[in-house]
Design a protein around this motif. Structure first.
Motif, PDB file in Angstrom:
ATOM      1  N   MET A  69       0.843  -1.200   0.000  1.00 50.07           N
ATOM      2  CA  MET A  69       0.000   0.000   0.000  1.00 50.07           C
ATOM      3  C   MET A  69       0.876   1.247   0.000  1.00 50.07           C
ATOM      4  O   MET A  69       1.919   1.295   0.659  1.00 50.07           O
ATOM      5  CB  MET A  69      -0.912   0.007   1.226  1.00 50.07           C
ATOM      6  N   GLN A  70       0.452   2.278  -0.744  1.00 47.38           N
ATOM      7  CA  GLN A  70       1.205   3.505  -0.862  1.00 47.38           C
ATOM      8  C   GLN A  70       0.440   4.665  -0.233  1.00 47.38           C
ATOM      9  O   GLN A  70      -0.755   4.567   0.061  1.00 47.38           O
ATOM     10  CB  GLN A  70       1.493   3.799  -2.336  1.00 47.38           C
ATOM     11  N   LEU A  71       1.127   5.807  -0.062  1.00 50.59           N
ATOM     12  CA  LEU A  71       0.489   6.970   0.535  1.00 50.59           C
ATOM     13  C   LEU A  71      -0.684   7.455  -0.296  1.00 50.59           C
ATOM     14  O   LEU A  71      -1.680   7.954   0.239  1.00 50.59           O
ATOM     15  CB  LEU A  71       1.517   8.097   0.696  1.00 50.59           C
ATOM     16  N   ILE A  72      -0.607   7.312  -1.614  1.00 50.70           N
ATOM     17  CA  ILE A  72      -1.697   7.757  -2.476  1.00 50.70           C
ATOM     18  C   ILE A  72      -2.974   6.985  -2.176  1.00 50.70           C
ATOM     19  O   ILE A  72      -4.086   7.523  -2.305  1.00 50.70           O
ATOM     20  CB  ILE A  72      -1.293   7.611  -3.960  1.00 50.70           C
ATOM     21  N   ASP A  73      -2.838   5.735  -1.753  1.00 50.10           N
ATOM     22  CA  ASP A  73      -4.025   4.941  -1.414  1.00 50.10           C
ATOM     23  C   ASP A  73      -4.739   5.527  -0.195  1.00 50.10           C
ATOM     24  O   ASP A  73      -5.980   5.580  -0.149  1.00 50.10           O
ATOM     25  CB  ASP A  73      -3.623   3.490  -1.142  1.00 50.10           C
ATOM     26  N   ILE A  74      -3.961   5.939   0.799  1.00 49.70           N
ATOM     27  CA  ILE A  74      -4.551   6.569   1.983  1.00 49.70           C
ATOM     28  C   ILE A  74      -5.212   7.891   1.610  1.00 49.70           C
ATOM     29  O   ILE A  74      -6.316   8.218   2.062  1.00 49.70           O
ATOM     30  CB  ILE A  74      -3.468   6.777   3.060  1.00 49.70           C
ATOM     31  N   PHE A  75      -4.535   8.645   0.746  1.00 52.19           N
ATOM     32  CA  PHE A  75      -5.064   9.934   0.301  1.00 52.19           C
ATOM     33  C   PHE A  75      -6.399   9.753  -0.417  1.00 52.19           C
ATOM     34  O   PHE A  75      -7.377  10.464  -0.145  1.00 52.19           O
ATOM     35  CB  PHE A  75      -4.039  10.601  -0.622  1.00 52.19           C
ATOM     36  N   VAL A  76      -6.465   8.801  -1.329  1.00 54.79           N
ATOM     37  CA  VAL A  76      -7.701   8.540  -2.072  1.00 54.79           C
ATOM     38  C   VAL A  76      -8.809   8.070  -1.131  1.00 54.79           C
ATOM     39  O   VAL A  76      -9.977   8.481  -1.258  1.00 54.79           O
ATOM     40  CB  VAL A  76      -7.446   7.501  -3.187  1.00 54.79           C
ATOM     41  N   ALA A  77      -8.455   7.211  -0.180  1.00 59.54           N
ATOM     42  CA  ALA A  77      -9.461   6.706   0.760  1.00 59.54           C
ATOM     43  C   ALA A  77     -10.091   7.843   1.563  1.00 59.54           C
ATOM     44  O   ALA A  77     -11.310   7.868   1.779  1.00 59.54           O
ATOM     45  CB  ALA A  77      -8.825   5.685   1.702  1.00 59.54           C
ATOM     46  N   MET A  78      -9.288   8.808   2.001  1.00 58.34           N
ATOM     47  CA  MET A  78      -9.832   9.920   2.773  1.00 58.34           C
ATOM     48  C   MET A  78     -10.638  10.868   1.897  1.00 58.34           C
ATOM     49  O   MET A  78     -11.647  11.435   2.333  1.00 58.34           O
ATOM     50  CB  MET A  78      -8.702  10.674   3.472  1.00 58.34           C
ATOM     51  N   LEU A  79     -10.213  11.050   0.635  1.00 59.81           N
ATOM     52  CA  LEU A  79     -11.005  11.869  -0.288  1.00 59.81           C
ATOM     53  C   LEU A  79     -12.380  11.256  -0.505  1.00 59.81           C
ATOM     54  O   LEU A  79     -13.409  11.953  -0.475  1.00 59.81           O
ATOM     55  CB  LEU A  79     -10.284  12.011  -1.630  1.00 59.81           C
ATOM     56  N   PRO A 129     -12.158   1.209  -4.327  1.00 62.93           N
ATOM     57  CA  PRO A 129     -11.012   0.341  -4.625  1.00 62.93           C
ATOM     58  C   PRO A 129     -10.681  -0.547  -3.422  1.00 62.93           C
ATOM     59  O   PRO A 129     -11.008  -0.215  -2.280  1.00 62.93           O
ATOM     60  CB  PRO A 129      -9.877   1.341  -4.912  1.00 62.93           C
ATOM     61  N   ASP A 130     -10.036  -1.655  -3.686  1.00 63.83           N
ATOM     62  CA  ASP A 130      -9.669  -2.562  -2.592  1.00 63.83           C
ATOM     63  C   ASP A 130      -8.811  -1.871  -1.544  1.00 63.83           C
ATOM     64  O   ASP A 130      -8.981  -2.086  -0.333  1.00 63.83           O
ATOM     65  CB  ASP A 130      -8.920  -3.782  -3.159  1.00 63.83           C
ATOM     66  N   ALA A 131      -7.892  -1.015  -2.005  1.00 63.94           N
ATOM     67  CA  ALA A 131      -7.015  -0.313  -1.060  1.00 63.94           C
ATOM     68  C   ALA A 131      -7.811   0.614  -0.148  1.00 63.94           C
ATOM     69  O   ALA A 131      -7.475   0.798   1.027  1.00 63.94           O
ATOM     70  CB  ALA A 131      -5.957   0.485  -1.815  1.00 63.94           C
ATOM     71  N   THR A 132      -8.892   1.176  -0.675  1.00 59.38           N
ATOM     72  CA  THR A 132      -9.725   2.077   0.143  1.00 59.38           C
ATOM     73  C   THR A 132     -10.391   1.327   1.275  1.00 59.38           C
ATOM     74  O   THR A 132     -10.401   1.800   2.432  1.00 59.38           O
ATOM     75  CB  THR A 132     -10.787   2.749  -0.749  1.00 59.38           C
ATOM     76  N   THR A 133     -10.957   0.173   0.999  1.00 57.17           N
ATOM     77  CA  THR A 133     -11.604  -0.600   2.063  1.00 57.17           C
ATOM     78  C   THR A 133     -10.582  -1.064   3.096  1.00 57.17           C
ATOM     79  O   THR A 133     -10.902  -1.163   4.290  1.00 57.17           O
ATOM     80  CB  THR A 133     -12.337  -1.809   1.475  1.00 57.17           C
ATOM     81  N   ILE A 134      -9.363  -1.344   2.656  1.00 56.43           N
ATOM     82  CA  ILE A 134      -8.319  -1.740   3.605  1.00 56.43           C
ATOM     83  C   ILE A 134      -7.985  -0.579   4.542  1.00 56.43           C
ATOM     84  O   ILE A 134      -7.845  -0.750   5.756  1.00 56.43           O
ATOM     85  CB  ILE A 134      -7.063  -2.223   2.856  1.00 56.43           C
ATOM     86  N   VAL A 135      -7.851   0.630   3.971  1.00 60.42           N
ATOM     87  CA  VAL A 135      -7.554   1.812   4.790  1.00 60.42           C
ATOM     88  C   VAL A 135      -8.696   2.075   5.762  1.00 60.42           C
ATOM     89  O   VAL A 135      -8.481   2.311   6.963  1.00 60.42           O
ATOM     90  CB  VAL A 135      -7.315   3.042   3.895  1.00 60.42           C
ATOM     91  N   TRP A 136      -9.931   2.034   5.259  1.00 66.72           N
ATOM     92  CA  TRP A 136     -11.086   2.292   6.127  1.00 66.72           C
ATOM     93  C   TRP A 136     -11.170   1.286   7.274  1.00 66.72           C
ATOM     94  O   TRP A 136     -11.476   1.657   8.408  1.00 66.72           O
ATOM     95  CB  TRP A 136     -12.371   2.233   5.310  1.00 66.72           C
ATOM     96  N   SER A 137     -10.895   0.042   6.985  1.00 70.24           N
ATOM     97  CA  SER A 137     -11.005  -0.984   8.032  1.00 70.24           C
ATOM     98  C   SER A 137      -9.967  -0.792   9.127  1.00 70.24           C
ATOM     99  O   SER A 137     -10.156  -1.251  10.258  1.00 70.24           O
ATOM    100  CB  SER A 137     -10.860  -2.378   7.418  1.00 70.24           C
TER     101      SER A 137
END
Length: 450
Positions: free
Chosen positions: A1-11, A61-69
């Protein structure tokens, strides 16, 4: 996972909250029944996610659900670290004088949820459904603790072999909020019909605009300072937890062969103690007003909103469906106990103004502190009874132990290591103690006043 994934999840979460706020404006019943925007946003996230529409049609995206969880476990420490920061700590005698009856009533409801849950686990859930005895703690964790505590204990549930328990607790937390608001509204109107609340105490002047507390620009500029103190509180909590783990390793759990309790304890209740220690130190140094309670509350509220959205959006519907029988049994039993505590116990415990006082405890016991505050606002919007002050002071003798405190955090490992029956007996004894305090210490005061 990259920082952009966290950024997108919060957006995406921000857009989800805006959509939920828009629904609040378009659907008046959401505001009428005080359904929080964060709950609406979380449900939208769940409905638009892979568990409902499927992997192919999911908007996330899958990365978003991972960040949220992963957010709830982190943010719950922020929420609890803020509980006492910036607040004036009254003396124990003052707290007991104002909040004693509410403490006794609230503690009775909280420990009674353990008694009900553990009894159901021993008699029905484990023998008939094969559910882990840890389910006996789910009512208190879901109702009293709410979404934040339920999500914060997810790792503890998993470590102790009942990973589905967190999803059941989250489901119960959602049921508790909805049931608390709907039933609470009915109880307020019932009290008005019975003459327990006068019309002018429940009817707000709709022509008068409610002014929101504003935060001065100087305080907004000190946001960084407040965040730093919150970080310090969490850090102190972490050091306390590591110290307890170290003590355990040298005593009853040498070389990892004994009883491991502290290793399963989450960070958030100790982060709360860290906040208390900081506020006590600032008060001792004459700087008790250094932190602004309104700004701290806004930070805590933001963290709690994001936590709730993330927790509900990643709730496992498959788990709730798998355990639908135990889930419904726990939900019905929990709601029934809270109603019993309000309708039968509150009039006998509170010396005065039992309806708004009882509603505060009812709302907190079934759907978190926020629901309790909402019901108080409905029953006593002008705060003529002083319920808000009593409710605030009550938290000093309540939150550190149950509703997400130390006892809540320790309930799962205690059941795991000692069994449901011994824990049930202890919880029943504590419940009876607080019930006796309410009935025989504060109850007679009602007769004296009359």
């Amino acid at each position: 996972m990259q920082l952009i994934d966290i950024f997108v999840a919060m957006l995406l979460m921000g857009l989800l909250i805006l959509l939920a706020q828009g629904l609040h404006l378009k659907l008046p019943f959401l505001s009428r029944y005080f359904i929080p925007t964060s709950v609406v946003a979380g449900l939208l996230g769940l409905l638009l996610g892979p568990q409902v529409v499927g992997e192919d049609l999911s908007l996330w995206p899958d990365a978003t659900t991972i960040v949220w969880s992963g957010l709830p476990e982190l943010l719950i420490s922020v929420v609890f670290a803020c509980l006492f920061l910036g607040k004036k700590l009254a003396s124990p005698r003052q707290i007991w004088r104002m909040a004693g009856p509410m403490v006794a009533h609230g503690q009775t409801l909280a420990w009674g949820q353990y008694v009900i849950g553990l009894s159901l686990a021993l008699l029905i859930l484990t023998p008939l459904f094969g559910v882990s005895p840890l389910a006996g703690a789910v009512i208190e964790i879901g109702f009293e603790g709410g979404h934040g505590t339920s999500a914060g204990l997810a790792d503890t549930f998993a470590e102790l072999g009942f990973e589905s328990g967190a999803d059941l607790a989250l489901g119960l937390a959602t049921v508790g909020i909805v049931a608390g608001v709907l039933l609470g509204t009915l109880l307020v109107n019932w009290g008005r019909y019975k003459g327990l609340i006068k019309d002018h105490e429940v009817t707000l002047d709709k022509k008068k605009k409610q002014s929101q507390d504003s935060v001065p620009a100087s305080l907004l500029e000190s946001m960084t300072l407040h965040l730093a103190f919150i970080a310090l509180a969490i850090s102190l909590g972490w050091l306390l937890l590591q110290g307890l783990i170290l003590i355990e390793s040298f005593t009853w759990n040498q070389q990892g062969d004994g009883l491991e309790l502290m290793g399963h304890m989450p960070l958030f209740p100790l982060a709360m103690l860290g906040g208390v220690l900081i506020q006590m130190l600032l008060t001792r140094l004459g700087r008790g007003d250094l932190l602004d309670s309104k700004l701290i509350s806004r930070i805590s509220g933001t963290a709690l909103d994001v936590l709730i959205v993330a927790a509900i959006a990643t709730l496992s519907l498959a788990t709730v469906a798998e355990y639908i029988g135990p889930f419904l049994i726990l939900a019905v039993a929990g709601v029934s106990w809270c109603l019993f505590g309000f309708l039968l116990l509150a009039p006998r415990i509170f010396p005065r103004d039992w309806l708004p006082m009882g509603l505060a405890d009812f709302g907190q016991s079934i759907g978190t502190t926020v629901v309790g505050l909402l019901l108080v606002r409905m029953a006593d919007p002008l705060n003529k009874t002083g319920t808000l002050e009593s409710f605030g002071y009550k938290q000093l003798l309540f939150e550190p132990f149950v509703g997400g405190g130390v006892a809540t955090a320790m309930s799962l490992p205690m059941i795991y290591y000692f069994g449901a029956l011994p824990v049930l007996l202890v919880c029943a004894a504590i419940m009876l103690f607080w019930l006796c305090v309410g009935l025989f210490v504060f109850g007679p005061e009602k007769e004296t006043q009359e």
